[in-house]
Design a protein around this motif. Sequence first.
Motif, PDB file in Angstrom:
ATOM      1  N   ILE A 146       0.986  -1.144   0.023  1.00  0.00           N
ATOM      2  CA  ILE A 146       0.020   0.089  -0.020  1.00  0.00           C
ATOM      3  C   ILE A 146       0.835   1.140   0.036  1.00  0.00           C
ATOM      4  O   ILE A 146       2.120   1.385   0.439  1.00  0.00           O
ATOM      5  N   THR A 147       0.381   2.371  -0.725  1.00  0.00           N
ATOM      6  CA  THR A 147       0.950   3.520  -0.636  1.00  0.00           C
ATOM      7  C   THR A 147       0.317   4.393   0.384  1.00  0.00           C
ATOM      8  O   THR A 147      -0.759   4.718   0.377  1.00  0.00           O
ATOM      9  N   MET A 148       1.233   4.944   1.389  1.00  0.00           N
ATOM     10  CA  MET A 148       0.791   5.812   2.578  1.00  0.00           C
ATOM     11  C   MET A 148       0.559   7.040   2.384  1.00  0.00           C
ATOM     12  O   MET A 148       1.074   7.637   1.363  1.00  0.00           O
ATOM     13  N   PRO A 149      -0.036   7.745   3.108  1.00  0.00           N
ATOM     14  CA  PRO A 149      -0.354   9.064   2.843  1.00  0.00           C
ATOM     15  C   PRO A 149       0.766  10.112   2.710  1.00  0.00           C
ATOM     16  O   PRO A 149       1.063  11.142   2.148  1.00  0.00           O
ATOM     17  N   ASP A 150       1.941   9.442   3.449  1.00  0.00           N
ATOM     18  CA  ASP A 150       3.274  10.115   3.469  1.00  0.00           C
ATOM     19  C   ASP A 150       4.094   9.810   2.065  1.00  0.00           C
ATOM     20  O   ASP A 150       5.314  10.251   2.034  1.00  0.00           O
ATOM     21  N   GLY A 151       3.336   9.058   1.304  1.00  0.00           N
ATOM     22  CA  GLY A 151       4.315   8.782   0.005  1.00  0.00           C
ATOM     23  C   GLY A 151       4.997   7.522   0.327  1.00  0.00           C
ATOM     24  O   GLY A 151       5.586   6.775  -0.716  1.00  0.00           O
ATOM     25  N   ARG A 152       5.206   6.976   1.317  1.00  0.00           N
ATOM     26  CA  ARG A 152       6.036   6.001   1.507  1.00  0.00           C
ATOM     27  C   ARG A 152       5.302   4.548   1.328  1.00  0.00           C
ATOM     28  O   ARG A 152       3.895   4.725   1.135  1.00  0.00           O
ATOM     29  N   ILE A 153       5.960   3.553   1.272  1.00  0.00           N
ATOM     30  CA  ILE A 153       5.205   2.198   0.813  1.00  0.00           C
ATOM     31  C   ILE A 153       5.458   1.308   2.111  1.00  0.00           C
ATOM     32  O   ILE A 153       6.484   0.936   2.621  1.00  0.00           O
ATOM     33  N   ALA A 154       4.390   0.566   2.419  1.00  0.00           N
ATOM     34  CA  ALA A 154       4.013  -0.550   3.156  1.00  0.00           C
ATOM     35  C   ALA A 154       3.928  -1.904   2.603  1.00  0.00           C
ATOM     36  O   ALA A 154       2.880  -1.876   2.174  1.00  0.00           O
ATOM     37  N   LYS A 155       4.624  -2.968   2.944  1.00  0.00           N
ATOM     38  CA  LYS A 155       4.185  -4.227   2.499  1.00  0.00           C
ATOM     39  C   LYS A 155       3.830  -5.039   3.766  1.00  0.00           C
ATOM     40  O   LYS A 155       4.591  -5.070   4.596  1.00  0.00           O
ATOM     41  N   LEU A 156       2.554  -5.464   3.791  1.00  0.00           N
ATOM     42  CA  LEU A 156       1.796  -6.015   4.928  1.00  0.00           C
ATOM     43  C   LEU A 156       1.732  -7.501   4.650  1.00  0.00           C
ATOM     44  O   LEU A 156       1.389  -7.992   3.532  1.00  0.00           O
ATOM     45  N   VAL A 157       2.519  -8.292   5.403  1.00  0.00           N
ATOM     46  CA  VAL A 157       2.611  -9.852   5.278  1.00  0.00           C
ATOM     47  C   VAL A 157       2.042 -10.740   6.312  1.00  0.00           C
ATOM     48  O   VAL A 157       2.029 -10.190   7.629  1.00  0.00           O
ATOM     49  N   ASP A 158       1.150 -11.392   5.930  1.00  0.00           N
ATOM     50  CA  ASP A 158       0.553 -12.381   6.782  1.00  0.00           C
ATOM     51  C   ASP A 158       0.857 -13.891   6.411  1.00  0.00           C
ATOM     52  O   ASP A 158       0.505 -14.463   5.421  1.00  0.00           O
ATOM     53  N   GLY A 159       1.457 -14.748   7.389  1.00  0.00           N
ATOM     54  CA  GLY A 159       2.334 -15.800   6.973  1.00  0.00           C
ATOM     55  C   GLY A 159       2.136 -16.889   8.138  1.00  0.00           C
ATOM     56  O   GLY A 159       1.998 -16.544   9.149  1.00  0.00           O
ATOM     57  N   GLY A 176      12.593  -0.068   7.433  1.00  0.00           N
ATOM     58  CA  GLY A 176      12.459  -1.074   8.902  1.00  0.00           C
ATOM     59  C   GLY A 176      11.323  -1.790   8.703  1.00  0.00           C
ATOM     60  O   GLY A 176      10.538  -1.860   7.623  1.00  0.00           O
ATOM     61  N   THR A 177      11.246  -2.536   9.767  1.00  0.00           N
ATOM     62  CA  THR A 177      10.278  -3.744   9.740  1.00  0.00           C
ATOM     63  C   THR A 177       9.665  -3.713  11.158  1.00  0.00           C
ATOM     64  O   THR A 177      10.310  -3.505  12.239  1.00  0.00           O
ATOM     65  N   ILE A 178       8.280  -3.879  11.226  1.00  0.00           N
ATOM     66  CA  ILE A 178       7.727  -3.992  12.537  1.00  0.00           C
ATOM     67  C   ILE A 178       6.875  -5.280  12.665  1.00  0.00           C
ATOM     68  O   ILE A 178       6.331  -5.810  11.728  1.00  0.00           O
ATOM     69  N   ASP A 179       6.844  -6.036  13.891  1.00  0.00           N
ATOM     70  CA  ASP A 179       6.185  -7.316  13.966  1.00  0.00           C
ATOM     71  C   ASP A 179       5.636  -7.217  15.401  1.00  0.00           C
ATOM     72  O   ASP A 179       5.674  -6.310  15.987  1.00  0.00           O
ATOM     73  N   SER A 180       5.195  -8.613  15.929  1.00  0.00           N
ATOM     74  CA  SER A 180       4.719  -8.582  17.342  1.00  0.00           C
ATOM     75  C   SER A 180       5.783  -8.420  18.285  1.00  0.00           C
ATOM     76  O   SER A 180       5.293  -7.860  19.416  1.00  0.00           O
ATOM     77  N   LYS A 181       7.000  -8.716  18.080  1.00  0.00           N
ATOM     78  CA  LYS A 181       8.093  -8.238  19.076  1.00  0.00           C
ATOM     79  C   LYS A 181       8.454  -6.862  19.229  1.00  0.00           C
ATOM     80  O   LYS A 181       8.749  -6.230  20.079  1.00  0.00           O
ATOM     81  N   HIS A 182       8.508  -6.072  17.777  1.00  0.00           N
ATOM     82  CA  HIS A 182       8.939  -4.702  17.794  1.00  0.00           C
ATOM     83  C   HIS A 182       7.630  -4.128  16.927  1.00  0.00           C
ATOM     84  O   HIS A 182       7.504  -3.893  15.805  1.00  0.00           O
ATOM     85  N   PRO A 183       6.517  -3.932  17.782  1.00  0.00           N
ATOM     86  CA  PRO A 183       5.336  -3.333  16.873  1.00  0.00           C
ATOM     87  C   PRO A 183       5.107  -1.884  16.406  1.00  0.00           C
ATOM     88  O   PRO A 183       4.182  -1.803  15.811  1.00  0.00           O
TER      89      PRO A 183
END
Length: 230
Positions: A146-159, A176-183
């Motif tokens: 997805i392209t966010m309002p700030d123009g940056r890109i987020a890749k959302l992964v569910d696996g 960077g990356t965010i996950d359950s340990k570093h949300p």
Amino acid sequence: MRSTRRTALRTAAVVAAAATVLAFPAGSAFADSSAVPGPEVLPGIEQPQVKPSAGVRAYVTTVRLADGSVAKVYKIAAHHFEADVFAGSTKLDTLVGKGGAAAYGQNNGLHVVLQPNGTVTSWMDGRQKPKPQVKPEGKKESSVRITMPDGRIAKLVDGPNGTYATISMPNGHSLGTIDSKHPSTQNDGWTYKLVQDGKRVRFVVIDGKGGGNSRVYDFGGKLIEQYTVR
């Protein structure tokens, strides 16, 4: 099902591309059945405690067949097993599975298959054949960009390893990356975080420069909520 009279028995080998002729004692053999294929291998066969020398019969296990008779399984070598089929104390025949070929026998409505790994399955005429055990598939990974309002890109992964999001610049440079340990992570006044919503995880983008306006996305990339600070 036992025969109440002496029955001539013949064996036929079930093979993917070629038939294997099985040896049998004089005067006894399983009856041929060319129309019915052998079922899939079922797991759980017991393995011998001592590895046999080539050509030496090593007892593996005894399997009770669908009609109450039994098959005593022996390992001869790698991918080579034999099964002696008994009705009471009477030996009906010996099935031989080796070289990638399965041995198949039929007698008075009883069907027996010996696979070259030592697995034995059986069923009776008019009854449902054993179904192969299917290993359930693990959770597959899905991802969306997805392209966010700030123009940056987020890749959302569910696996199978959980849910996470990677943040990057439009040119692909990773932030960077965010996950359950570093949300949560921040960059240039923007905050990106994962929020647990019951059993589901949401991806939240907060505009720190704009006073805290935020957007909430599901992991299908859909914008589901939007908040504006007044």
